[in-house]
Design a protein around this motif. Structure first.
Motif, short mmCIF file in Angstrom:
data_model
loop_
_atom_site.label_atom_id
_atom_site.label_comp_id
_atom_site.label_asym_id
_atom_site.label_seq_id
_atom_site.Cartn_x
_atom_site.Cartn_y
_atom_site.Cartn_z
N LYS A 7 56.25 -27.01 -10.09
CA LYS A 7 56.11 -26.45 -9.19
C LYS A 7 56.55 -26.88 -7.87
N TYR A 8 56.47 -28.15 -7.58
CA TYR A 8 57.43 -29.29 -6.87
C TYR A 8 57.99 -30.38 -7.60
N SER A 9 58.99 -30.60 -8.10
CA SER A 9 59.69 -31.32 -8.99
C SER A 9 60.57 -32.03 -8.64
N ARG A 144 60.93 -18.68 -6.58
CA ARG A 144 60.34 -19.63 -6.84
C ARG A 144 58.98 -19.87 -6.53
N ASP A 145 58.71 -19.43 -5.20
CA ASP A 145 57.51 -19.49 -4.21
C ASP A 145 57.35 -18.30 -3.91
N GLY A 146 56.03 -18.75 -3.17
CA GLY A 146 55.27 -17.04 -2.45
C GLY A 146 54.54 -16.24 -3.34
N ASN A 147 54.71 -16.43 -4.17
CA ASN A 147 54.61 -15.29 -4.88
C ASN A 147 52.89 -14.91 -4.72
N GLY A 148 51.79 -15.85 -4.39
CA GLY A 148 50.90 -15.15 -4.28
C GLY A 148 50.34 -13.95 -2.81
N ARG A 149 51.52 -14.72 -2.28
CA ARG A 149 51.12 -13.99 -1.06
C ARG A 149 52.00 -12.95 -0.92
N THR A 150 52.85 -13.03 -1.48
CA THR A 150 54.00 -11.24 -2.05
C THR A 150 52.75 -10.37 -2.41
MG LIG Z 1 53.07 -21.92 -2.76
#
Ligand SMILES: [Mg+2]
Ligand SMILES: Nc1ncnc2c1ncn2[C@@H]1O[C@H](COP(=O)(O)OP(=O)(O)OP(=O)(O)O)[C@@H](O)[C@H]1O
Length: 208
Positions: A7-9, A144-150
């Protein structure tokens, strides 16, 4: 070779390896500051989305991109666009980037069939549909990020259509609930089994 990243490579061009955060349009270099900005943006996105989508709206994959952009459009250039690199979370490799278009086309069909979510349906059925849509969306993990909150914003918008109260988010914040939630997501991802996620959502959304 397919680009592959945790996730944060540090190999990811979207990642600011020096500061350990995703590169952002606000120039923020601390994780706490970024999380704070994201939280404010999420509240604004909820307000706009709740006003913008009627109880009769049929949600689509494009709407999901719009929600993501509404949420993170002021922070990340890639907001609203599907990721182009492979990512993983502990114990999970999310959908390969090259399959996201086709998986989201399939998700679009599911989402159109499930919405608008009618308040006339039995409560159990409402919860089942919201859990299936959420589980499918998270398993694809298109951004890329923010899938959970979206994904939780979409779930709350569906609950609103069905005249149900929103998730009791305070329960979501406990470590125990998060572990239950992750285990339920893993069951969707590995076994296409929505039972745990449906049970968890039933706990988080009391009958109106
Ligand atoms: Mg995240
Ligand atoms: N180890 C895991 N097992 C199962 N599901 C996971 C795991 N890690 C993350 N997830 C799922 O992925 C989501 C996080 O994805 P992403 O980081 O893109 O979203 P976010 O909105 O930034 O994060 P969060 O949901 O934590 O606020 C979680 O909400 C959960 O649905």
């Amino acid at each position: 070779m397919t680009a592959s990243s945790n996730k944060y490579s540090a190999n990811d061009p979207a990642f600011d390896a020096e500061h350990g955060v995703l590169k952002n349009m606000l120039g923020l270099t601390s994780e706490a500051a970024l999380l704070h900005a994201e939280s404010e943006a999420l509240i604004a996105a909820y307000e706009e989305a709740a006003l913008g989508y009627s109880e009769l709206h049929t949600f689509t994959a494009d709407d999901v991109c719009r929600l993501h952009k509404l949420f993170l459009g002021g922070i990340f250039e890639w907001a609203g666009m599907y990721r182009t690199i492979d990512i993983s979370s502990p114990g999970i490799r999310w959908c390969h980037a090259q399959y996201i278009d086709q998986e989201m086309a399939r998700f679009d069909t599911l989402l159109r069939a499930a919405t608008p979510l009618s308040p006339n349906l039995p409560h159990d059925e409402i919860i089942t549909k919201v859990a299936e849509i959420h589980g499918e969306f998270i398993a694809i993990h298109p951004f890329r990020d923010g899938n959970g909150r979206t994904g939780r914003m979409l779930a709350n918008l569906m609950l609103m259509q069905a005249e149900c109260p929103p998730f009791r988010m305070e329960l979501f914040d406990t470590a125990e609930m998060q572990e239950k939630y992750f285990a339920a997501i893993r069951d969707v991802w590995a076994n296409v089994d929505y039972t745990k996620l449906t049970r968890l959502f039933a706990e988080l959304v009391p009958k109106p």
